[in-house]
Design an enzyme around this catalytic site. Sequence first.
Site, short mmCIF file in Angstrom:
data_model
loop_
_atom_site.label_atom_id
_atom_site.label_comp_id
_atom_site.label_asym_id
_atom_site.label_seq_id
_atom_site.Cartn_x
_atom_site.Cartn_y
_atom_site.Cartn_z
CG HIS A 91 -1.96 -1.08 1.22
ND1 HIS A 91 -3.24 -0.97 0.74
CD2 HIS A 91 -1.85 -2.36 1.65
CE1 HIS A 91 -3.89 -2.11 0.89
NE2 HIS A 91 -3.06 -2.98 1.43
CG ASN A 138 -7.93 -4.31 1.08
OD1 ASN A 138 -7.23 -3.32 1.26
ND2 ASN A 138 -7.46 -5.54 1.15
FE1 HDD Z 1 -2.52 -4.85 5.46
C1 HDD Z 1 -1.05 -1.82 5.11
C2 HDD Z 1 -5.49 -3.57 4.31
C3 HDD Z 1 -3.88 -8.00 5.48
C4 HDD Z 1 0.21 -6.01 7.05
N1 HDD Z 1 -3.15 -3.04 4.81
C5 HDD Z 1 -2.39 -1.91 4.75
C6 HDD Z 1 -3.19 -0.82 4.28
C7 HDD Z 1 -4.44 -1.32 4.05
C8 HDD Z 1 -4.41 -2.72 4.39
C9 HDD Z 1 -5.63 -0.54 3.54
C10 HDD Z 1 -2.70 0.59 4.05
C11 HDD Z 1 -2.99 1.50 5.20
C12 HDD Z 1 -2.55 2.90 4.87
O1 HDD Z 1 -3.16 3.52 3.99
O2 HDD Z 1 -1.58 3.35 5.48
N2 HDD Z 1 -4.29 -5.65 4.91
C13 HDD Z 1 -5.41 -4.94 4.57
C14 HDD Z 1 -6.55 -5.83 4.51
C15 HDD Z 1 -6.09 -7.09 4.82
C16 HDD Z 1 -4.68 -6.96 5.09
C17 HDD Z 1 -7.96 -5.41 4.18
C18 HDD Z 1 -6.84 -8.38 4.92
C19 HDD Z 1 -8.05 -8.50 5.24
N3 HDD Z 1 -1.93 -6.68 6.10
C20 HDD Z 1 -2.65 -7.85 6.06
C21 HDD Z 1 -1.92 -8.89 6.77
C22 HDD Z 1 -0.76 -8.32 7.23
C23 HDD Z 1 -0.79 -6.94 6.80
C24 HDD Z 1 -2.42 -10.31 6.93
C25 HDD Z 1 0.36 -8.92 8.02
C26 HDD Z 1 0.35 -10.01 8.67
N4 HDD Z 1 -0.69 -4.07 5.90
C27 HDD Z 1 0.26 -4.72 6.61
C28 HDD Z 1 1.46 -3.85 6.97
C29 HDD Z 1 1.04 -2.49 6.33
C30 HDD Z 1 -0.31 -2.80 5.70
C31 HDD Z 1 2.78 -4.39 6.59
C32 HDD Z 1 2.01 -1.81 5.39
C33 HDD Z 1 2.07 -0.38 5.78
C34 HDD Z 1 1.30 -0.30 6.99
O3 HDD Z 1 0.83 -1.53 7.34
O4 HDD Z 1 1.08 0.69 7.64
O5 HDD Z 1 1.60 -3.76 8.33
#
Ligand code: HDD
Length: 758
Positions: free
Chosen positions: A128, A201
């Site tokens: 993202h 999402n």
């Molecule tokens: Fe995630 C970012 C949505 C599964 C780990 N995720 C991130 C963002 C969104 C989502 C919208 C961007 C937020 C922003 O604008 O700063 N992610 C989802 C959805 C998931 C999902 C809807 C499943 C239902 N994500 C998911 C899993 C993991 C992560 C299973 C880790 C185990 N996601 C992350 C992260 C991020 C992220 C690495 C990257 C940047 C951040 O968090 O701030 O922690």
Amino acid sequence: TEALAAAMPFNATKAAEHGFANATQPQQGATAEPASRLPTASTLSEENGTEKTGSVAPEGVNAAIEPLDRVRVDSSGQGLTTNQGVAVSDNQNSLKFGLRGPALLEDFVLREKVTHFDHERIPERIVHARGSGAHGFFECHAPLTQYTKAAPFKEAGKITPVFVRFSTVAGERGSKDTARDVRGFAVKFYTDEGNWDLVGNNMPVFFIQDAMKFPDLVHAVKPEPHHQMPQAASAHDTFWDFVSLMPESTHMLMWVMSDRAIPRSFATMQGFGVHSYRFVNDAGESVFVKFHWNPTAGTHSLVWDEAVKISGADPDYHRRDLWERIESGAYPEYELGVQIFTEAQAEQFSFDILDATKIIPEELIPVQPVGRMVLNRNPDNFFAETEQVAFCTAHVVPGIDFSNDPLLAGRIHSYVDTQISRLGGPNFHEIPINSPIAPVHNNQRDGMHRQAIPRGRVAYEPNSLAGGCPFQAGAAQGFVTVPARLQAQEEQAKVRGKPEKFADHYTQATLFYESQTPAEQAHIAAAFRFELSKVTVPAIRQRTVSMLRNASEALAKKVAEGLGMDTLPDAMPLALAQPAKPEVTVSPPLSLMARPGDGSIKARKIALLVAPGVMGESMAQVQAALLAEGAVPRLVAPHIGSVATAEGKTLDADASLENEPGFLFDALVLPDGQAAVDALAKDGHTMEFIKDQYRHGKTILALGAASALLEKAGVPATLPDGKPDVGLIIAPSGSAADAVATFIKGIALHRHPERETD
Ligand code: HDD
């Protein structure tokens, strides 16, 4: 003075940050600063709000903005200083020993400037990374206290400020907006009882069921590690290798290969919380809940050919659209809906509500509207707000709780953890965009970039030296976790495994595909064909088709044909031989066509082609009617600048056929006036313009002589099946004013897919 103190409630000595750099030191008893020197509270969106563009954010609606005022900097009319507030005399030349001599190490002005510059970038989000944000508010329709004590749902009309960030997933920070990808839809509610982040999402399911697989998924979809290609695209070997070995991804693949993955605008896509969460009321009773955001403007997507072309002409397409909608007062708006269900109901479902690859069909549990969200203010500064905002699924407030979804469990850890490296330490909650409007009091201390200056000698609890403060809030005020239900004896052992229903990987993939209109099904097949055509290893293509056979034979066949496979591979063996019978086999709300929106054409971009000799009057009539509807008509000519009309006046063209091609517009008006038509007919760009508009299903209005342009571009007068094309309006000379009403109705339909032949 009082006015100065009120303007800078937190730190009156940091005048430079507030645009007071050259203000003389306030003298004892001095009069208040003139109003013009006070920090400006308005953003561009506020300043640009005019009678024409509509109202600006109502006063006081966004309580989250006020704390930001503390750190807003307005340099208008101010002299340049260093970060220590020392006025800079010369910002052009470094300090040297003589004009041609060596530069001097003592030049702290140069060194501070370059050192700061050297550290201007922070690590981008691992997923993202590409995103765009906006401020707004959530307004509750009616109290939901029967189910939840969460602050935003306490009473009808209650306003909670929000900051929203939309994003793509795979691409890097500078990548194109119109990639085929999931869109992030993350909402930070600044409630009066703490921050609640609903990190969702634009699709209600996910690729995987367990956080254990998330790093694998992301490594597979990101550019391949040896050569860093392709950027912002899933059409490559490693992604399809992984997903074809993970049949649980089939349902999500249907969504990602559908038009959902190429939205027309952030304002025309849905959002989902994905997981089952819990609502908890004052009595401590809990129900499950799934969150849905439904756009008031309806759901509307691009077609693939359009998305590909837009990514070249305007990689910032969605960011620009969001920004311009807000600047013009056409605020993106979404209804928040909830599906509420009990533990007992959940046990009866044919699927497991802890499985993030499953939806709850709306026919089974209806979606109840509970409030609306309006995005009405652009950020002042992209980095300070949109880049530094930190969403965390762990950020919940009393009244909201988690379910045992194993994907959610991993997320609760991951988001806080990632901010620590991305934002440089554990104090990211103090960055203004992240700080809650609810007061923060605890004994956490120190760490990198600490902003707060906690007073006193006590940083522990229990204490007597500070009268026991800050004291524990207790169950009535504080967050209390819902006690987990007791599980059957045999399930209580520590295990690495999954409940049985998780193994049904296909039933809901079938449901999704069967619920689409024929045009949407054709797009899904085309998307699989496109993506898999980029896969270089035949076995991966085969394996994907064999997986698809379990979801839809018809789809698998179409994809196989598109890939030149002579025979269909055997279907992949099922993990669960006899899946439970689904409650619902077709769910119309799963189609984008189910949400046409409110019929408005606000913020739609419409091209009015003009050239010398154009009948200016008829164009002016169309333009006025479109403006009255809040649309954005643009005069597009062979070149920008003035264009002489047939009536002897001039028009000022906003764009050229070359710099704003046809696929950037939602609809097209072709001009009357023989000379103009002749001039346009000679320009190759015109033909491309018309062909793209037609092919992408846009509404076209041809005035008078312009029908010759349609003929020249090979636009058929009727649909392929001989029926009339409601998106093609041919208006004889003099009838522009009448025809424009039909034109507007056609635009409100978004698109005319019944035209599609390719
Ligand atoms: Fe995630 C970012 C949505 C599964 C780990 N995720 C991130 C963002 C969104 C989502 C919208 C961007 C937020 C922003 O604008 O700063 N992610 C989802 C959805 C998931 C999902 C809807 C499943 C239902 N994500 C998911 C899993 C993991 C992560 C299973 C880790 C185990 N996601 C992350 C992260 C991020 C992220 C690495 C990257 C940047 C951040 O968090 O701030 O922690």
